[in-house]
Design a protein around this motif. Structure first.
Motif, PDB file in Angstrom:
ATOM      1  N   VAL A  72      47.243  45.001  53.758  1.00 46.11           N
ATOM      2  CA  VAL A  72      45.839  44.889  53.358  1.00 46.11           C
ATOM      3  C   VAL A  72      45.732  44.441  51.903  1.00 46.11           C
ATOM      4  CG1 VAL A  72      43.707  46.175  52.949  1.00 46.11           C
ATOM      5  CG2 VAL A  72      44.973  46.507  55.075  1.00 46.11           C
ATOM      6  N   MET A  73      46.516  45.049  51.017  1.00 48.29           N
ATOM      7  CA  MET A  73      46.469  44.645  49.613  1.00 48.29           C
ATOM      8  C   MET A  73      46.871  43.177  49.459  1.00 48.29           C
ATOM      9  SD  MET A  73      45.944  45.153  46.398  1.00 48.29           S
ATOM     10  CE  MET A  73      45.926  46.873  45.892  1.00 48.29           C
ATOM     11  N   LEU A  74      47.894  42.755  50.168  1.00 50.73           N
ATOM     12  CA  LEU A  74      48.348  41.375  50.083  1.00 50.73           C
ATOM     13  C   LEU A  74      47.258  40.410  50.544  1.00 50.73           C
ATOM     14  CD1 LEU A  74      50.897  39.807  49.276  1.00 50.73           C
ATOM     15  CD2 LEU A  74      51.595  39.868  51.689  1.00 50.73           C
ATOM     16  N   LEU A  75      46.576  40.752  51.628  1.00 46.39           N
ATOM     17  CA  LEU A  75      45.498  39.892  52.130  1.00 46.39           C
ATOM     18  C   LEU A  75      44.312  39.854  51.170  1.00 46.39           C
ATOM     19  CD1 LEU A  75      45.537  40.846  55.925  1.00 46.39           C
ATOM     20  CD2 LEU A  75      46.333  38.713  54.894  1.00 46.39           C
ATOM     21  N   LEU A  76      43.971  40.998  50.605  1.00 49.75           N
ATOM     22  CA  LEU A  76      42.870  41.038  49.638  1.00 49.75           C
ATOM     23  C   LEU A  76      43.186  40.162  48.433  1.00 49.75           C
ATOM     24  CD1 LEU A  76      41.968  44.843  49.747  1.00 49.75           C
ATOM     25  CD2 LEU A  76      40.600  42.951  50.644  1.00 49.75           C
ATOM     26  N   TRP A  77      44.434  40.162  48.030  1.00 48.94           N
ATOM     27  CA  TRP A  77      44.872  39.325  46.917  1.00 48.94           C
ATOM     28  C   TRP A  77      44.803  37.837  47.286  1.00 48.94           C
ATOM     29  CZ3 TRP A  77      50.597  39.531  44.745  1.00 48.94           C
ATOM     30  CH2 TRP A  77      50.734  38.553  43.746  1.00 48.94           C
ATOM     31  N   ILE A  78      45.391  37.472  48.411  1.00 53.19           N
ATOM     32  CA  ILE A  78      45.496  36.065  48.809  1.00 53.19           C
ATOM     33  C   ILE A  78      44.131  35.403  48.950  1.00 53.19           C
ATOM     34  CG2 ILE A  78      46.162  34.531  50.721  1.00 53.19           C
ATOM     35  CD1 ILE A  78      48.569  36.410  51.168  1.00 53.19           C
ATOM     36  N   PHE A  79      43.171  36.118  49.524  1.00 58.67           N
ATOM     37  CA  PHE A  79      41.875  35.512  49.824  1.00 58.67           C
ATOM     38  C   PHE A  79      40.824  35.750  48.739  1.00 58.67           C
ATOM     39  CE2 PHE A  79      43.832  35.944  54.041  1.00 58.67           C
ATOM     40  CZ  PHE A  79      43.721  34.629  54.471  1.00 58.67           C
ATOM     41  N   SER A  80      41.243  36.330  47.627  1.00 60.36           N
ATOM     42  CA  SER A  80      40.298  36.607  46.555  1.00 60.36           C
ATOM     43  C   SER A  80      40.100  35.400  45.655  1.00 60.36           C
ATOM     44  CB  SER A  80      40.811  37.775  45.711  1.00 60.36           C
ATOM     45  OG  SER A  80      40.049  37.914  44.531  1.00 60.36           O
ATOM     46  N   PRO A  81      38.869  35.203  45.154  1.00 61.77           N
ATOM     47  CA  PRO A  81      38.650  34.147  44.155  1.00 61.77           C
ATOM     48  C   PRO A  81      39.347  34.464  42.831  1.00 61.77           C
ATOM     49  CG  PRO A  81      36.672  35.477  44.450  1.00 61.77           C
ATOM     50  CD  PRO A  81      37.624  35.886  45.536  1.00 61.77           C
ATOM     51  N   ARG A  82      39.829  35.711  42.670  1.00 59.87           N
ATOM     52  CA  ARG A  82      40.536  36.117  41.453  1.00 59.87           C
ATOM     53  C   ARG A  82      42.050  36.126  41.668  1.00 59.87           C
ATOM     54  NH1 ARG A  82      36.802  41.486  40.127  1.00 59.87           N
ATOM     55  NH2 ARG A  82      34.782  40.484  40.457  1.00 59.87           N
ATOM     56  N   ALA A  83      42.510  35.472  42.709  1.00 53.87           N
ATOM     57  CA  ALA A  83      43.920  35.553  43.094  1.00 53.87           C
ATOM     58  C   ALA A  83      44.874  35.080  42.014  1.00 53.87           C
ATOM     59  CB  ALA A  83      44.153  34.750  44.380  1.00 53.87           C
ATOM     60  N   ALA A  84      44.422  34.205  41.126  1.00 55.90           N
ATOM     61  CA  ALA A  84      45.297  33.666  40.085  1.00 55.90           C
ATOM     62  C   ALA A  84      45.138  34.365  38.747  1.00 55.90           C
ATOM     63  CB  ALA A  84      45.039  32.167  39.913  1.00 55.90           C
ATOM     64  N   ALA A  85      44.286  35.397  38.686  1.00 59.04           N
ATOM     65  CA  ALA A  85      44.046  36.103  37.423  1.00 59.04           C
ATOM     66  C   ALA A  85      45.225  37.015  37.089  1.00 59.04           C
ATOM     67  CB  ALA A  85      42.759  36.908  37.517  1.00 59.04           C
ATOM     68  N   ALA A  86      45.684  36.954  35.842  1.00 60.95           N
ATOM     69  CA  ALA A  86      46.926  37.630  35.455  1.00 60.95           C
ATOM     70  C   ALA A  86      46.872  39.149  35.636  1.00 60.95           C
ATOM     71  CB  ALA A  86      47.262  37.286  34.004  1.00 60.95           C
ATOM     72  N   ALA A  87      45.845  39.802  35.104  1.00 62.31           N
ATOM     73  CA  ALA A  87      45.787  41.265  35.158  1.00 62.31           C
ATOM     74  C   ALA A  87      45.697  41.784  36.597  1.00 62.31           C
ATOM     75  CB  ALA A  87      44.625  41.786  34.318  1.00 62.31           C
ATOM     76  N   PRO A  88      44.806  41.238  37.437  1.00 60.41           N
ATOM     77  CA  PRO A  88      44.802  41.674  38.834  1.00 60.41           C
ATOM     78  C   PRO A  88      46.133  41.462  39.539  1.00 60.41           C
ATOM     79  CG  PRO A  88      42.750  40.575  38.331  1.00 60.41           C
ATOM     80  CD  PRO A  88      43.640  40.384  37.141  1.00 60.41           C
ATOM     81  N   ILE A  89      46.832  40.376  39.222  1.00 61.89           N
ATOM     82  CA  ILE A  89      48.134  40.126  39.836  1.00 61.89           C
ATOM     83  C   ILE A  89      49.121  41.233  39.465  1.00 61.89           C
ATOM     84  CG2 ILE A  89      50.184  38.639  39.730  1.00 61.89           C
ATOM     85  CD1 ILE A  89      48.321  36.239  39.610  1.00 61.89           C
ATOM     86  N   VAL A  90      49.182  41.567  38.185  1.00 63.30           N
ATOM     87  CA  VAL A  90      50.126  42.593  37.735  1.00 63.30           C
ATOM     88  C   VAL A  90      49.793  43.946  38.366  1.00 63.30           C
ATOM     89  CG1 VAL A  90      50.974  43.882  35.736  1.00 63.30           C
ATOM     90  CG2 VAL A  90      50.613  41.413  35.566  1.00 63.30           C
ATOM     91  N   MET A  91      48.509  44.302  38.401  1.00 61.17           N
ATOM     92  CA  MET A  91      48.112  45.592  38.972  1.00 61.17           C
ATOM     93  C   MET A  91      48.406  45.653  40.462  1.00 61.17           C
ATOM     94  SD  MET A  91      44.651  46.624  36.881  1.00 61.17           S
ATOM     95  CE  MET A  91      43.760  45.103  37.217  1.00 61.17           C
ATOM     96  N   SER A  92      48.148  44.566  41.170  1.00 62.51           N
ATOM     97  CA  SER A  92      48.424  44.553  42.604  1.00 62.51           C
ATOM     98  C   SER A  92      49.923  44.575  42.875  1.00 62.51           C
ATOM     99  CB  SER A  92      47.781  43.342  43.273  1.00 62.51           C
ATOM    100  OG  SER A  92      48.324  42.135  42.781  1.00 62.51           O
ATOM    101  N   LEU A  93      50.718  43.936  42.011  1.00 59.48           N
ATOM    102  CA  LEU A  93      52.165  43.949  42.192  1.00 59.48           C
ATOM    103  C   LEU A  93      52.737  45.360  42.066  1.00 59.48           C
ATOM    104  CD1 LEU A  93      53.374  40.711  40.359  1.00 59.48           C
ATOM    105  CD2 LEU A  93      53.534  41.214  42.806  1.00 59.48           C
TER     106      LEU A  93
END
Length: 268
Positions: A72-93
């Motif tokens: 679910v987290m991976l899908l939320l990341w992939i389909f988000s308009p913020r998918a390339a934003a640095a801070a969200p990427i680090v937090m999701s990782l």
């Protein structure tokens, strides 16, 4: 008279009204679950009980129960308009690293041929999907668009929270290692775990997980993160209490004289 345009299902799911409705509901349910689990011991792992109904192989059960959080987290990341934003990427990782280990590595390391009740697995799946929504939905959709800029990675909240998260992960992994190596192949007896944070609590692995998600709540500075941490405690603290009592019933003074708490050193 003008009518409001209909909102799509995705717009509704990630609306502030729906999101906060879910989070506040989960916070309320956490209190109920905590009180219920003080009187009902979930029948899996060390506390396995046939009365919980049909069962599944323990390893498969763990994969099926934990993997939805990762997916679910991976899908939320992939389909988000913020998918390339640095801070969200680090937090999701950080979230994904934890759940990759819990979903695909931890089950392979289980040595015992235990069983898990299907109802426990299904409740776990539901819980994990909702928690992934609360975290991923906030990070990638609901949070103010400018909240998680690159500068967030240098904020006190993120730095302190990440340090706490990593400390909790270290405690959790070390404690799991200690538990896995209590028995030799073919041995089915129970032993008192020793070393690490087991010096202070009955369930050091649960302590580590609670510390992890407390750190995550801080590094995301979100109500959804708080709800996740509260749920972690509500779910694991009563189980740690049950394990503590089980150790006393099995080992008596040998365990009691160690003076360990349930899950929080020197406190509870």
């Amino acid at each position: 008279m003008q009518t409001r345009p209909k909102r799509g299902i995705m717009e509704f799911i990630f609306s502030h009204e729906f999101y906060y409705g879910v989070v506040w509901t989960m916070l309320g349910l956490a209190v109920i679950v905590y009180l219920a689990l003080l009187n009902i011991t979930a029948g899996y792992g060390m506390m396995y009980d046939r009365r919980w109904g049909p069962v599944i192989d323990n390893r498969i059960g763990w994969v099926l129960m934990e993997a939805p959080s990762f997916i679910v987290m991976l899908l939320l990341w992939i389909f988000s308009p913020r998918a390339a934003a640095a801070a969200p990427i680090v937090m999701s990782l950080l979230f994904l690293i934890h759940y990759f280990q819990r979903s695909f590595i931890f089950p392979l390391l289980i040595k015992s041929k235990g069983r898990m009740p299907l109802c426990i697995m299904l409740m776990g799946i539901t819980f994990n999907i909702i928690n992934a929504y609360m975290i991923g939905g906030w990070i990638f959709y609901v949070a103010p668009e400018r909240m998680y800029g690159v500068d967030w990675l240098y904020s006190p909240q993120f730095i302190i929270g990440t340090v706490i998260f990593l400390i909790g992960m270290g405690i959790n992994l070390q404690s799991d290692y200690i538990i896995r190596h209590l028995r030799k192949p073919g041995d089915t007896r129970h032993y008192i775990p020793e070393g690490g944070m087991f010096r202070y609590v009955a369930s050091a692995n649960y302590l580590g997980e609670f510390i992890e998600w407390t750190g995550y709540a801080i590094l995301t500075w979100s109500l959804g993160g708080v709800a996740f941490a509260v749920w972690t405690f509500a779910n694991l603290a009563p189980r740690a209490r049950s394990i503590h009592k089980r150790y006393i019933s099995e080992f008596g003074d040998e365990y009691a004289k160690l003076g360990r708490k349930y899950i929080l050193p020197f406190i509870y």
